[in-house]
Scaffold this active site. Sequence first.
Site, PDB file in Angstrom:
ATOM      1  N   LYS A  22      18.270  62.783   8.327  1.00  0.00           N
ATOM      2  CA  LYS A  22      18.087  61.099   8.346  1.00  0.00           C
ATOM      3  C   LYS A  22      17.126  60.899   9.330  1.00  0.00           C
ATOM      4  CE  LYS A  22      21.284  59.112  10.987  1.00  0.00           C
ATOM      5  NZ  LYS A  22      20.571  58.089  11.855  1.00  0.00           N
ATOM      6  N   ASN A  23      16.822  61.198  10.543  1.00  0.00           N
ATOM      7  CA  ASN A  23      16.082  60.567  11.324  1.00  0.00           C
ATOM      8  C   ASN A  23      14.795  61.136  11.152  1.00  0.00           C
ATOM      9  OD1 ASN A  23      18.390  59.613  12.866  1.00  0.00           O
ATOM     10  ND2 ASN A  23      18.182  60.734  14.347  1.00  0.00           N
ATOM     11  N   CYS A 117      24.199  48.143  20.490  1.00  0.00           N
ATOM     12  CA  CYS A 117      24.851  49.147  19.387  1.00  0.00           C
ATOM     13  C   CYS A 117      25.997  49.452  20.184  1.00  0.00           C
ATOM     14  CB  CYS A 117      23.969  50.337  19.120  1.00  0.00           C
ATOM     15  SG  CYS A 117      23.753  51.465  19.959  1.00  0.00           S
ATOM     16  N   ARG A 122      20.214  48.838  23.653  1.00  0.00           N
ATOM     17  CA  ARG A 122      19.037  49.947  23.217  1.00  0.00           C
ATOM     18  C   ARG A 122      17.923  48.911  22.867  1.00  0.00           C
ATOM     19  NH1 ARG A 122      21.245  53.715  18.447  1.00  0.00           N
ATOM     20  NH2 ARG A 122      19.440  54.620  18.614  1.00  0.00           N
ATOM     21  N   ASP A 307      22.631  63.476  20.119  1.00  0.00           N
ATOM     22  CA  ASP A 307      23.451  63.375  18.967  1.00  0.00           C
ATOM     23  C   ASP A 307      24.536  64.424  18.548  1.00  0.00           C
ATOM     24  OD1 ASP A 307      22.197  60.821  18.802  1.00  0.00           O
ATOM     25  OD2 ASP A 307      20.855  61.615  16.873  1.00  0.00           O
ATOM     26  N   ILE A 329      20.342  60.268  28.034  1.00  0.00           N
ATOM     27  CA  ILE A 329      19.495  59.444  27.111  1.00  0.00           C
ATOM     28  C   ILE A 329      20.198  58.053  27.081  1.00  0.00           C
ATOM     29  CG2 ILE A 329      18.646  58.987  24.989  1.00  0.00           C
ATOM     30  CD1 ILE A 329      18.110  62.125  24.831  1.00  0.00           C
ATOM     31  N   ARG A 399      26.997  56.981   7.001  1.00  0.00           N
ATOM     32  CA  ARG A 399      25.527  56.625   7.637  1.00  0.00           C
ATOM     33  C   ARG A 399      24.985  57.675   7.886  1.00  0.00           C
ATOM     34  NH1 ARG A 399      25.145  53.674  12.733  1.00  0.00           N
ATOM     35  NH2 ARG A 399      22.989  54.025  12.037  1.00  0.00           N
TER      36      ARG A 399
HETATM   37  C1  UD1 Z   1      16.570  58.079  17.902  1.00  0.00           C
HETATM   38  C2  UD1 Z   1      17.768  58.233  16.927  1.00  0.00           C
HETATM   39  C3  UD1 Z   1      18.860  58.555  17.570  1.00  0.00           C
HETATM   40  C4  UD1 Z   1      18.895  59.392  18.727  1.00  0.00           C
HETATM   41  C5  UD1 Z   1      17.877  59.073  19.566  1.00  0.00           C
HETATM   42  C6  UD1 Z   1      17.686  59.908  20.934  1.00  0.00           C
HETATM   43  C7  UD1 Z   1      16.766  57.866  14.662  1.00  0.00           C
HETATM   44  C8  UD1 Z   1      17.018  56.989  13.732  1.00  0.00           C
HETATM   45  N1  UD1 Z   1      17.527  57.642  15.844  1.00  0.00           N
HETATM   46  O1  UD1 Z   1      16.950  56.717  18.092  1.00  0.00           O
HETATM   47  O2  UD1 Z   1      19.896  59.148  16.582  1.00  0.00           O
HETATM   48  O3  UD1 Z   1      19.978  59.439  19.436  1.00  0.00           O
HETATM   49  O4  UD1 Z   1      16.525  58.901  19.155  1.00  0.00           O
HETATM   50  O5  UD1 Z   1      17.525  60.913  20.607  1.00  0.00           O
HETATM   51  O6  UD1 Z   1      15.847  58.623  14.813  1.00  0.00           O
HETATM   52  N2  UD1 Z   1      14.218  52.878  25.086  1.00  0.00           N
HETATM   53  C9  UD1 Z   1      13.739  51.944  25.755  1.00  0.00           C
HETATM   54  N3  UD1 Z   1      12.949  51.093  25.187  1.00  0.00           N
HETATM   55  C10 UD1 Z   1      12.480  51.161  23.783  1.00  0.00           C
HETATM   56  C11 UD1 Z   1      13.138  52.309  23.052  1.00  0.00           C
HETATM   57  C12 UD1 Z   1      14.039  53.106  23.624  1.00  0.00           C
HETATM   58  O7  UD1 Z   1      14.242  51.712  26.821  1.00  0.00           O
HETATM   59  O8  UD1 Z   1      11.611  50.212  23.375  1.00  0.00           O
HETATM   60  C13 UD1 Z   1      15.305  54.048  25.564  1.00  0.00           C
HETATM   61  C14 UD1 Z   1      16.558  53.817  24.904  1.00  0.00           C
HETATM   62  O9  UD1 Z   1      17.615  52.892  25.259  1.00  0.00           O
HETATM   63  C15 UD1 Z   1      17.108  55.378  25.189  1.00  0.00           C
HETATM   64  C16 UD1 Z   1      15.769  56.131  25.224  1.00  0.00           C
HETATM   65  O10 UD1 Z   1      14.706  55.251  25.323  1.00  0.00           O
HETATM   66  O11 UD1 Z   1      17.610  55.463  26.667  1.00  0.00           O
HETATM   67  C17 UD1 Z   1      15.678  57.114  24.130  1.00  0.00           C
HETATM   68  O12 UD1 Z   1      15.807  56.310  22.633  1.00  0.00           O
HETATM   69  P1  UD1 Z   1      14.878  56.490  21.653  1.00  0.00           P
HETATM   70  O13 UD1 Z   1      14.331  58.173  21.598  1.00  0.00           O
HETATM   71  O14 UD1 Z   1      13.903  55.490  21.576  1.00  0.00           O
HETATM   72  O15 UD1 Z   1      15.870  56.365  20.546  1.00  0.00           O
HETATM   73  P2  UD1 Z   1      15.909  55.930  19.084  1.00  0.00           P
HETATM   74  O16 UD1 Z   1      14.550  56.171  18.580  1.00  0.00           O
HETATM   75  O17 UD1 Z   1      16.356  54.512  18.859  1.00  0.00           O
END
Ligand code: UD1
Length: 424
Positions: A22-23, A117, A122, A307, A329, A399
């Site tokens: 999915k990701n 979420c 997030r 995850d 995370i 999902r």
């Molecule tokens: C993706 C995955 C999700 C997984 C996560 C961490 C998808 C669709 N989802 O989510 O299943 O749990 O990676 O492996 O691929 N952060 C910030 N600012 C930002 C973006 C992120 O502070 O602009 C922080 C987040 O709150 C979190 C960390 O960075 O603490 C990592 O998040 P991120 O890797 O961005 O997660 P997603 O890409 O949303």
Amino acid sequence: MDKLVIRSGKKLNGTVAASGSKNSALPVIAATLLSPDGTFSINRIPDLKDVRTFIQLLEYLGAAVSFKNNRLEVCSSNLKSIEAPYELVKQMRASIYVLGPLLARFGHTRVSLPGGCAFGPRPVDLHIMAMEKLGATVTIEQGFIDAKVNGSRLRGAQIDFPISSVGATGNALMAAVTAEGTTVLENAALEPEIECLCQFLQKMGANISDIGTTKLVIEGVDQLKAVEFDNIFDRIEAGTLLGAAAITGGSVTVTGTVPEHLGSVLDAFRQAGCAVTIEGDAISLDAPEELQPVDITARPYPEFPTDMQAQWMALMTQARGDSTIIDRIYLERFNHLPELNRLGAHIEIRDNQALVHGPQELTGTKVMSTDLRASACLVLAGLVAKETTEVLRVYHLDRGYESIEKKLSALGADITREKYQEFS
Ligand code: UD1
């Protein structure tokens, strides 16, 4: 609504094929927006609620999409909108993946802010920072991220991510591949799903060096073409199925994987006493008589994935001794904990650490959770809980897991999907 009804007592045994990830599917599908030229064919796309939502978003933007038998065809020659509306983004945060491609292709986009979420805030500040570095002006207006290119095209830039973010790395990549000049992404996410996106972009004609490292160098190109591509397997689904084998004392082989992608998870299973063997793309797990406790800390790849943390907690309720689970995370990603305790687990939270006292005999009841992996954790717990466990609100699982109950049934689990009505 649907619920899963699970009766315990069955050791899982047999072979099951992993579904597509999915990701990685979501950013790859978003990247099809980058090219007006031709029709993409992407294989091994899992048939999931999140994928269906993303397809709806593409169709809203004007793309022609067909999705059958895990093969997705997309032609985005005639897009008619540059806006990702709230109604779709609120259903799935990953909709933010259209930000980079639409900005790169049209010089302007509006994407609804995703909001929080179930497991905490997030933010999307790093996505916005990356677009600004590449030369866009970004404003937040009425709940939308409004991004506009200054000049005719995005410009290559040095982007240093203060923390590793899968989504922000993906968006920056998709914006940078057609920017003018060189972009360097420092502290880029290492997750296999990002490597998969890089391979896809490369096949489309992008020029990305050092794929698979934390420093990605992108030379912008003028155009990209539509291609055929095979998506990678879902490492979290595979890890969950192996977890189902481990918690029931069973023996399961998952085929169609890339075992390296599960390195830290397989290490943890071995430490718990499971015999894990790898043969080509197949991973086999044989559970021990008695599971050993294993402490884990979820961190960015290649460390233990956030995850898989919830599923690991279910497993540790059956280990002989105490274990701790920390998530670096998402510090507060412990929705599953009170529900596991309702099944009879004994888990405490101290300073963002979950302390699991094992082994505890679980007894089935009605449980539910508000996110995808927490629901998977409850399914694993239901496989060993005495009597019957009902996991409500299965739409969370839908999902991210393709026919989970069918896969588990094929391995011998007593699990059925049934309809029920919630009182409002
Ligand atoms: C993706 C995955 C999700 C997984 C996560 C961490 C998808 C669709 N989802 O989510 O299943 O749990 O990676 O492996 O691929 N952060 C910030 N600012 C930002 C973006 C992120 O502070 O602009 C922080 C987040 O709150 C979190 C960390 O960075 O603490 C990592 O998040 P991120 O890797 O961005 O997660 P997603 O890409 O949303």
